[in-house]
Write an enzyme that holds these catalytic residues in place. Structure first.
Site, PDB file in Angstrom:
ATOM      1  CG  ASP A 203      -1.883   1.108   1.292  1.00 27.93           C
ATOM      2  OD1 ASP A 203      -2.729   1.186   0.388  1.00 27.93           O
ATOM      3  OD2 ASP A 203      -1.822   1.916   2.245  1.00 27.93           O
ATOM      4  CD  GLU A 272      -2.095   2.391  -3.664  1.00 26.01           C
ATOM      5  OE1 GLU A 272      -3.261   2.711  -3.941  1.00 26.01           O
ATOM      6  OE2 GLU A 272      -1.670   2.314  -2.491  1.00 26.01           O
TER       7      GLU A 272
END
Length: 543
Positions: A203, A272
């Site tokens: 993330d 990401e």
């Protein structure tokens, strides 16, 4: 282990499961890990290579699991470590790898690390988060902003200092400049590797480090609505984020992370990356086989669905990628569903199939978000039904992320077959019930069958999985390109419009490949491509 097995991720199709909304096994209205295990045969039927599980760690759930209070345990609403182990075993039994979401930029303010850190300025974890004194006038240390709106600094009366939070103020950022923090986080990664996971989705992979001088971010010279990370109703998009993320120190951490994963052959990472120069960052983070295995950006998560945009994005990344590897997605748990976003707010099954074929025949790995294979549109919710703090803060200009997170429709009934609980954590969208798995299974021309058919076709053509790519033509609605390796040379074309398209003569000859009946096919005649509305063409280029 063979090199092919080690690099299974290269060209893999990864299915993102949002456990909270996938399947409720215990009838409490919330999906859980046992529910994923119960539905693993469905996932296997799609032909995907791996699943990516959104966070299931212990959490107060202020950001629905992205605020972690224990990195090494399962939150009770999702089950237990025993349930996780059972899921790993079931997935592996069906030949499916398991990737888990690793949220390392920040923790919950309920994490023991933060509780100790905020207790005083001289305890063992005092420097585990990013604390700073106020300016002489009491204001925040600099102009950095939170993605969720407002300043990225929160005053803490106990320490009489500000702490940094790039997201909610209940999600304090960890201080990666502290070696003890890095070691502790890598220990949590090792915990899951030892438990048998096959990789990690990182993330906010470019947020880990901040500028230690806390320099102000400059304003953007031009703020364009709809560009990456920009919405004119959120001030975050007005800054050029030079100092609060994408810092050069990130590279060193990613190299340490890769060194750890290399001790577990066959594991992988997908990062990401969200920033103003995301394609450049993707290349930097995946080059050299010593950092991340692959990255994805938000470049296909915008509202721009023109084939000109796709061509430009792919060409740009190819020019700078070198030995790096991309991963592409059209949907995830943070953005409006692609069936609405790229279809002007209305579901269009024929067009959804074309976008699917395009995504699955680009160079790179692919992430599919649960429900994408059903052509689900964005769920429409009232303000009273929202639970996402992002949506609540920016309503009504921005309706948040709940519309893409509603329960997965297994059956056409009141709760979509998701749960026996009368009121799931979010309502099942009425528009989703007619698109339920049970409805599409019996229709050979459904979006579900098109996804299954194309994924299985793709597995039999190595050029589509890991071959090179050359773009030959694009306009707003048509894209023509070549996928090739030493074994095959394929011509690929998609027509995303409701009009016929005839290409200009191409300097080659191709023989048509028979596509599944669930997908409308074009044809090659007299060195030109004839593409009916919402059609796909794949053919073998003759030497």
């Amino acid at each position: 282990m063979s090199n092919a097995n080690i690099e299974w991720w290269r060209g893999a199709v990864i299915y993102q499961v949002y456990p909270r909304s996938f399947y409720d096994s215990n009838s409490d209205g919330i999906g859980d890990l046992a529910g994923v295990t119960q539905q693993i045969k469905y996932i296997a039927s799609l032909g995907v290579d791996a699943i990516w599980l959104s966070p299931f760690f212990t959490s107060p759930m202020k950001d629905f699991g992205y605020d972690v209070s224990d990195y090494c345990d399962v939150d009770p609403i999702f089950g237990s470590l025993t349930d996780f182990d059972a899921l790993i075993e079931a997935a592996h039994h069906h030949g499916i790898k398991v990737i888990i979401d690793q949220v390392m930029n920040h923790t919950s303010d309920q994490h023991p690390w933060f509780k100790e850190s905020r207790d005083s300025r001289d305890n063992d974890k005092a420097d585990w988060y990013i604390w700073h004194d106020a300016k002489p006038d009491g204001t925040a240390p600099n102009n950095w902003l939170s993605v969720f709106g407002g300043p990225a600094w929160q005053w803490d009366s106990r320490r009489r200092q500000y702490y940094l939070h790039n997201f909610l103020d209940s999600q304090p950022d960890l201080n990666f400049h502290n070696e003890d923090v890095v070691n502790a986080l890598l220990d949590t990664v090792k915990f899951w590797l030892d438990r048998g996971v096959d990789g990690f989705r990182l993330d906010t992979a470019n947020y880990f480090y901040h500028d230690q001088e806390l320099r102000d971010n400059p304003p953007k010279q031009e703020v364009v609505e709809g560009s990456i990370g920009v919405s004119l109703d959120n001030p975050y998009g007005y800054q050029l984020h030079l100092y609060d993320k994408s810092r050069p120190e990130n590279i060193g951490f990613l190299m340490r992370l890769r060194k750890l994963l290399d001790q577990y052959p066959g594991t992988t990472t997908v990062g990401e990356v969200g920033c103003d120069f995301s394609l450049k960052t993707m290349a930097e983070y995946t080059q050299g086989n010593d950092k991340l295995h692959m990255c994805y950006s938000f470049d296909l998560l915008t509202h721009d669905n023109t084939m000109t945009h796709i061509n430009h994005t792919m060409t740009t990344i190819e020019e700078g990628l070198g030995t790096g590897w991309p991963c592409w997605s059209m949907s995830n748990h943070d953005v409006e569903r692609v069936a609405s976003r790229w279809n002007h707010g209305e579901a269009n099954s024929a067009r959804s199939k074309v976008f699917m074929a395009m995504l699955l025949s680009l160079r790179g790995s692919v992430c599919l978000y649960q429900g994408e294979e059903l052509g689900l549109p964005e769920a429409e919710l009232t303000f009273e039904q929202l639970v996402d703090p992002f949506g609540i803060n920016f309503w009504p200009e921005f309706k948040g992320r709940d519309g893409c997170r509603t329960p997965f429709p297994w059956e056409n009934n009141a709760t979509g077959g998701f749960s026996e609980h009368d009121e799931p954590w979010l309502p099942v969208a009425e528009t989703h019930k007619a698109l339920a798995v049970s409805e599409q299974e019996g229709d050979r021309h459904s979006v579900l069958h098109a996804y299954r058919d194309f994924i299985h076709l793709r597995k039999h053509h190595s050029a589509l999985v890991n071959g090179d790519i050359e773009f030959m033509y694009s306009d707003d609605v048509v894209l023509i390109y070549r996928r090739y390796n030493e074994f095959e040379n394929l011509l690929v074309a998609v027509n995303t419009s409701n009009q016929d398209h005839l290409s200009a003569p191409l300097p080659l000859v191709a023989s048509d490949m028979v596509l599944p009946e669930s997908i409308r096919s074009g044809r090659f005649e007299s060195q030109s491509l004839i593409l009916p509305p919402y059609s796909v063409y794949i053919g073998n280029i003759e030497s």
